[in-house]
Motif scaffolding. Structure first.
Motif, short mmCIF file in Angstrom:
data_model
loop_
_atom_site.label_atom_id
_atom_site.label_comp_id
_atom_site.label_asym_id
_atom_site.label_seq_id
_atom_site.Cartn_x
_atom_site.Cartn_y
_atom_site.Cartn_z
N UNK A 1 -2.39 2.71 -6.64
CA UNK A 1 -3.06 2.12 -5.49
C UNK A 1 -2.16 1.10 -4.82
N UNK A 2 -1.13 0.63 -5.53
CA UNK A 2 -0.06 -0.18 -4.97
C UNK A 2 1.27 0.38 -5.46
N UNK A 3 2.30 0.16 -4.68
CA UNK A 3 3.64 0.66 -5.01
C UNK A 3 4.61 -0.52 -5.05
N UNK A 4 5.46 -0.57 -6.08
CA UNK A 4 6.47 -1.62 -6.15
C UNK A 4 7.65 -1.26 -5.26
N UNK A 5 8.10 -2.22 -4.48
CA UNK A 5 9.25 -2.03 -3.60
C UNK A 5 10.53 -2.44 -4.30
N UNK B 1 -0.98 -7.03 -10.83
CA UNK B 1 -1.14 -5.69 -10.22
C UNK B 1 -0.78 -4.56 -11.18
N UNK B 2 -0.71 -4.84 -12.49
CA UNK B 2 -0.33 -3.78 -13.43
C UNK B 2 -1.23 -2.55 -13.31
N UNK B 3 -2.53 -2.77 -13.20
CA UNK B 3 -3.45 -1.63 -13.11
C UNK B 3 -3.26 -0.88 -11.79
N UNK C 1 0.85 -1.19 0.00
CA UNK C 1 0.00 0.00 0.00
C UNK C 1 0.89 1.25 0.00
N UNK C 2 0.48 2.31 -0.67
CA UNK C 2 1.32 3.53 -0.71
C UNK C 2 1.68 4.09 0.66
#
Length: 321
Positions: free
Chosen positions: A249-253, A241-243, A168-169
């Protein structure tokens, strides 16, 4: 005594839901009617098809042999009705997909078939079950993960999807770079499948990760939901989770010691049907997914602190198929 489709439908439903009472609810009939139809079918076959117990029902060897053919009979009967009712529709294509990747693949399937005027029926199954349905002729196209399969089944790799960590952001890990040890201090929802999964799991165990904070989730979409709600960091395929990444709405770590890790997505069909226009159109459409970007442009291979460990794929498990 003649074989009736209603008998096969009761048998297939009971095998699917695992109990006679649940089958009765599914079919919206009284349970005695379900029991009578099963007894009728077993008399016709000459041996038991289901083992009954207080915990439900399970297939006997005879039931296992009958099930794929029963499913095919029901599918063919449904298709016969569809064809009889059609006007300019050319046919119906039955697609069975691994649920996690349906949002990625199904739009391409439907897009490929619209010009051909095909109706589309989509259901979801575990990969092994989907491949068995292709071999038995119970489904036309399957979208699966790599699995052992019958010689009659032909597989096409249409995408090699990277596995990434997302959250989550507002998650505290977004504020700083991290490694596997840093991840291990937070709840993790992990889909352990594909090359790199075994090595990543070993890194988590070395961290060490607390058992009550590691959720091994078979559905990548379920892992993504846990990340969306802020309950966990999710480790899953980018396709899932591409969209979310595009919408933030999601962040890649950026996990510094994350192994290079991919999951291969396959399209399967019966070898004898490769030339059919609908199947050829779907395989061609899914092939366009190969060229879509699936990973960051930085292709530098990440180093891991475990050079002696093999990053080979783990054996398939019931959690991840």
């Amino acid at each position: 005594m003649a074989l009736e489709l209603a008998d096969l439908r009761v048998f297939v439903t009971a095998a699917s839901v695992g109990s006679l009472s649940a089958a009765a609810r599914e079919l919206r009939v009284a349970q005695p009617s379900v029991s009578e139809r099963l007894r009728r079918l077993e008399r016709l076959v000459g041996q038991p098809l289901l083992d009954r117990s207080s915990r439900g029902v399970s297939l006997t060897p005879a039931g296992e042999r009958l099930l794929p053919h029963a499913e095919r009979c029901l599918d063919l009967a449904a298709r016969a009705l569809d064809i009889a009712r059609e006007d300019d529709t050319q046919g119906t294509l039955h697609v069975t997909t691994h649920a996690s990747y349906a949002p990625l693949a199904v739009p391409f399937v439907i897009g490929a078939l619209q010009p051909l005027r095909y109706a589309v029926v989509v259901d979801d199954q575990h990969s092994q079950d989907a491949l068995q349905r292709v071999a038995a002729g119970a489904t036309d196209i399957a979208i699966t993960l790599p699995m052992p399969h019958a010689h009659e089944v032909r597989l096409h790799t249409f995408r090699s999807d990277p596995v990434i960590a997302v959250c989550h952001p507002d998650h505290p890990l977004t504020a700083r770079p991290c490694d596997t040890a840093g991840l291990s201090g937070h709840p993790l929802a992990v889909n352990l499948w594909g090359s790199g999964a075994q090595l990543f799991h070993e890194l988590l165990l070395d961290a060490p990760t607390r058992a009550h904070q590691l959720y091994r989730i078979s559905s990548a979409e379920t892992a993504a939901d846990l990340a969306r709600s802020g309950q966990a960091v999710a480790v899953l395929t980018r396709a899932t989770v591409e969209r979310d990444l595009a919408a933030r709405t999601l962040v890649e770590l950026d996990v510094s010691d994350m192994p290079e890790w991919h999951v291969h997505l396959m399209a399967a069909h019966h070898r004898e049907r490769a030339a059919e226009p609908a199947i050829a159109a779907v395989i061609n459409a899914l092939g366009h997914l190969k060229s879509r970007p699936t990973a960051p442009t930085d292709t530098t291979t990440r180093e891991t602190p475990r050079p002696h460990a093999s990053p080979a794929s783990p054996k398939p498990s019931s959690l991840c198929t």
